[in-house]
Design an enzyme around this catalytic site. Structure first.
Site, PDB file in Angstrom:
ATOM      1  N   ARG A 189      15.017  -2.843   3.928  1.00 27.63           N
ATOM      2  CA  ARG A 189      14.335  -3.699   5.748  1.00 27.63           C
ATOM      3  C   ARG A 189      15.008  -4.980   5.745  1.00 27.63           C
ATOM      4  O   ARG A 189      15.795  -5.679   4.691  1.00 27.63           O
ATOM      5  CB  ARG A 189      12.790  -4.091   5.859  1.00 27.63           C
ATOM      6  CG  ARG A 189      12.442  -2.757   5.139  1.00 27.63           C
ATOM      7  CD  ARG A 189      11.541  -3.369   4.519  1.00 27.63           C
ATOM      8  NE  ARG A 189      10.288  -2.487   3.788  1.00 27.63           N
ATOM      9  CZ  ARG A 189       9.248  -1.594   4.216  1.00 27.63           C
ATOM     10  NH1 ARG A 189       8.974  -2.282   5.547  1.00 27.63           N
ATOM     11  NH2 ARG A 189       8.415  -0.255   4.567  1.00 27.63           N
ATOM     12  N   ARG A 221       6.020   9.551   3.933  1.00 20.38           N
ATOM     13  CA  ARG A 221       6.927   9.253   4.875  1.00 20.38           C
ATOM     14  C   ARG A 221       7.827   9.513   4.326  1.00 20.38           C
ATOM     15  O   ARG A 221       8.239   8.857   3.127  1.00 20.38           O
ATOM     16  CB  ARG A 221       6.857   7.810   5.048  1.00 20.38           C
ATOM     17  CG  ARG A 221       8.131   7.103   6.226  1.00 20.38           C
ATOM     18  CD  ARG A 221       7.019   5.998   6.731  1.00 20.38           C
ATOM     19  NE  ARG A 221       7.285   4.665   5.590  1.00 20.38           N
ATOM     20  CZ  ARG A 221       6.717   3.191   5.833  1.00 20.38           C
ATOM     21  NH1 ARG A 221       6.432   3.250   7.067  1.00 20.38           N
ATOM     22  NH2 ARG A 221       6.772   2.674   5.439  1.00 20.38           N
ATOM     23  N   ARG A 228       1.267  -1.285  -0.117  1.00 25.63           N
ATOM     24  CA  ARG A 228      -0.135   0.236  -0.039  1.00 25.63           C
ATOM     25  C   ARG A 228       1.028   1.137  -0.187  1.00 25.63           C
ATOM     26  O   ARG A 228       0.452   2.075   0.748  1.00 25.63           O
ATOM     27  CB  ARG A 228      -1.334   0.402   0.971  1.00 25.63           C
ATOM     28  CG  ARG A 228      -0.469   0.067   2.561  1.00 25.63           C
ATOM     29  CD  ARG A 228      -0.881   0.011   3.634  1.00 25.63           C
ATOM     30  NE  ARG A 228      -0.093  -1.016   5.120  1.00 25.63           N
ATOM     31  CZ  ARG A 228      -0.105  -0.130   5.898  1.00 25.63           C
ATOM     32  NH1 ARG A 228      -1.394   0.866   6.411  1.00 25.63           N
ATOM     33  NH2 ARG A 228       0.181  -1.088   6.991  1.00 25.63           N
ATOM     34  N   ASP A 251      10.665  -7.276   8.900  1.00 27.67           N
ATOM     35  CA  ASP A 251       9.884  -6.844   7.608  1.00 27.67           C
ATOM     36  C   ASP A 251       9.816  -4.742   7.404  1.00 27.67           C
ATOM     37  O   ASP A 251       9.710  -4.485   6.964  1.00 27.67           O
ATOM     38  CB  ASP A 251       8.506  -7.311   6.514  1.00 27.67           C
ATOM     39  CG  ASP A 251       7.474  -7.404   7.620  1.00 27.67           C
ATOM     40  OD1 ASP A 251       7.822  -7.951   8.999  1.00 27.67           O
ATOM     41  OD2 ASP A 251       6.461  -6.331   7.512  1.00 27.67           O
ATOM     42  N   ASN A 252       9.584  -5.244   9.548  1.00 27.38           N
ATOM     43  CA  ASN A 252       9.701  -3.542  10.231  1.00 27.38           C
ATOM     44  C   ASN A 252      10.662  -2.890  10.711  1.00 27.38           C
ATOM     45  O   ASN A 252      10.810  -2.462  11.561  1.00 27.38           O
ATOM     46  CB  ASN A 252       8.397  -3.260  10.774  1.00 27.38           C
ATOM     47  CG  ASN A 252       6.670  -4.112  10.564  1.00 27.38           C
ATOM     48  OD1 ASN A 252       7.178  -3.424   9.185  1.00 27.38           O
ATOM     49  ND2 ASN A 252       5.862  -3.880  10.715  1.00 27.38           N
TER      50      ASN A 252
END
Ligand code: AMP
Ligand code: MG
Length: 508
Positions: free
Chosen positions: A184, A177, A93, A253-254
């Site tokens: 990552r 952002r 997204r 992944d974060n």
């Protein structure tokens, strides 16, 4: 449609081969409306904030138009989510528009989040609703003011479209952002899991060039890369813990390779101190509780090191040895950052042998007494100021008794504080750093204002009802977290029992 918006793009990720992304434009929305532009950040990035706020600018922030020089793409990555392996995630997204090099020489990604479906959307709608967009805007800017490395918010817009979530149809929004990069741990895992050694090497070289150029000098640059990423993560997690921050979804992944806080989904700042605190509604097992964060970072970094094995050494056995040896240093590195930071919060600048135990015991005292984390350190700073340097910046009429009382009121059992204070005092007495300097260290280590959950939730509710006043107000308070703001003193307060937020949601 061409645009008059002038963003000085200088894209490098888009120059990498196409195993790293899919080229994709944002998906247009119906009726974009500007919520906020971060003027200072825009200027830092070489963008004119007035242009960004113009109709043309808003169309771009909403994804209805692509600015000249952009190379829109969705990045691919994989990841361990709550320990379970997902072989392909990616920007489901979000769209990376490109990069600019700021007036400070730093290269930053410009990334639209909530900008529509991509090849990585799986079952999702590619959208975000207003709540998480405002949360991310406020909290990432608050983190910046707290001097904690983080992705940032350049802008937020409403889309004019509703998005359907469990709660029903909600107003859609997009956040722009900004990050030092969006690479990552999961980006490395993706290429490792596919056995694509060339992609892995290209990615590692790109990351070294962009974020860790000093690694090039090392005998084994990839080993140096692990060490440098680990150091930044250890420092970051320690900083989180020192302000009571719980990320909530520390999946691989974060976790940013550049060492920034990323993905503000269900994150929260704790009010009452307890090491097991969890807010995320999906973290049933408390995997990412406040005190578990270093262990989880260590685990994630092991995944990172494992992903680099094919290029760490041509002999697989030796590669494993190097990876293991490097990762084994995490605990020591983290502990140094952790105790150094908590020492400063307590006014202990030159750490001594017994200090880690004293810090641990002090925190235990806070949890036993259900003390508000932020207020404890804030009033301890006030107390220190009134006892050690009463002539300094002390406001009139606030003697040390006043501060002691404020401290005492935080404790369930005020005897506990009475017993603790002399121990702390005698440890203070051994400090050789000049008093004023020590006070300044305490002051800048102990924020007065943090984004408290109940305030963030109230701000979101007001915005959904069309009132952005609380958003603007909270945002402005949090930009100056270390100074008294007499007009905004109510923002210091913990929630009343009926205001306590027990769970936070990913909001995806
Ligand atoms: P997160 O939990 O926000 O880190 O997201 C995990 C993965 O789910 C990422 O690949 C996201 O891009 C994807 N994702 C999250 N929300 C959505 C959404 N609304 N539509 C499509 N993909 C999503
Ligand atoms: Mg994510």
């Amino acid at each position: 449609m061409t645009s008059t918006l002038n963003i000085p793009f200088d894209n490098s990720f888009a120059e990498l081969p196409d195993q790293f992304y899919t080229r994709q434009d944002p998906v247009p929305v119906t009726a974009p409306k500007l919520i906020k532009v971060n003027e200072k950040l825009a200027r830092l990035m070489g963008i004119d904030p007035a242009e960004l706020k113009s109709d043309d600018g808003v169309q771009i922030l909403a994804g209805n138009n692509v600015p000249d020089g952009a190379s829109p793409l969705a990045m691919v990555y994989a990841g361990h989510q709550f320990g379970g392996w997902s072989p392909r995630l990616g920007d489901g997204r979000a769209i990376l528009l490109g990069e600019t090099i700021g007036t400070d020489g730093i290269r930053r990604d410009i990334h639209l989040k909530g900008s529509g479906r991509t090849p990585y959307s799986r079952g999702g709608d590619g959208r975000a609703w207003l709540g998480p967009v405002l949360r991310e805007y406020i909290i990432s800017e608050a983190m910046t003011a707290l001097n904690i490395p983080t992705t940032r918010a350049l802008a937020a817009v409403e889309t004019g479209n509703k998005v359907l979530r469990e709660e029903g149809p909600l107003p859609g929004a997009i956040i722009t952002r900004v990050a030092q990069s969006h690479i990552r741990v999961g980006t490395f895992q993706y290429h490792y899991s596919r056995g694509d050694k060339d992609a892995l090497r290209a990615l590692a070289n790109y990351v070294i060039e962009r974020h860790y150029p000093d690694a090039k000098q090392a005998q084994n640059p990839y080993r140096a890369l692990i060490e440098m990423v680990m150091d930044r993560q250890a420092r970051l997690i320690a900083k989180w813990m020192q302000v009571g921050f719980i990320h909530g979804v520390m999946n691989t992944d974060n976790m940013s390779i550049a060492g920034e806080t990323i993905d503000f989904g269900p994150c929260a700042f704790m009010d009452t101190y307890h090491p097991g605190t969890v807010y995320s509604s999906i973290d049933h097992a408390g995997r990412y509780a406040w005190a578990k964060q270093p262990g989880m970072a260590h685990w994630n970094l092991s995944q990172f090191a494992q992903s680099l094995l094919p290029i760490l050494h041509e002999d697989a056995q030796i590669a494993v040895g190097i990876g293991q040896e490097t990762i084994d240093e995490f605990q020591g590195i983290f502990s140094d950052y952790y105790f150094e930071g908590f020492g400063k919060k307590l006014g202990l600048v030159t750490l001594q042998q017994g200090d880690p135990d004293f810090i641990g015991d002090s925190l235990k005292l806070l949890s036993d007494n259900e003390v508000d984390f932020t207020l404890f350190f804030r009033h301890l700073t006030g107390y220190t100021q009134s006892t050690l340097a009463p002539q300094s910046t002390l406001e009139q009429g606030q003697g040390d008794e006043n501060h002691k009382e404020k401290l005492q009121n935080l404790f369930k059992d005020s005897e506990a504080l009475t017993n603790w204070l002399p121990q702390w005092q005698s440890r203070q007495d051994q400090e050789t750093t000049p008093t004023e300097e020590r006070l300044e260290i305490m002051r800048t280590s102990n924020p007065i204002f943090i984004p408290r959950n109940h305030q963030v939730e109230a701000m979101i509710q007001a915005a959904v009802a069309g009132d952005y006043g609380p958003f603007e107000q909270l945002h402005s308070v949090l930009l100056d977290p270390f100074n008294e703001q007499p007009d905004n003193a109510h923002y210091e307060e913990p929630p009343k029992p009926e205001e306590v937020v027990h769970a936070t949601f990913c909001g995806t």
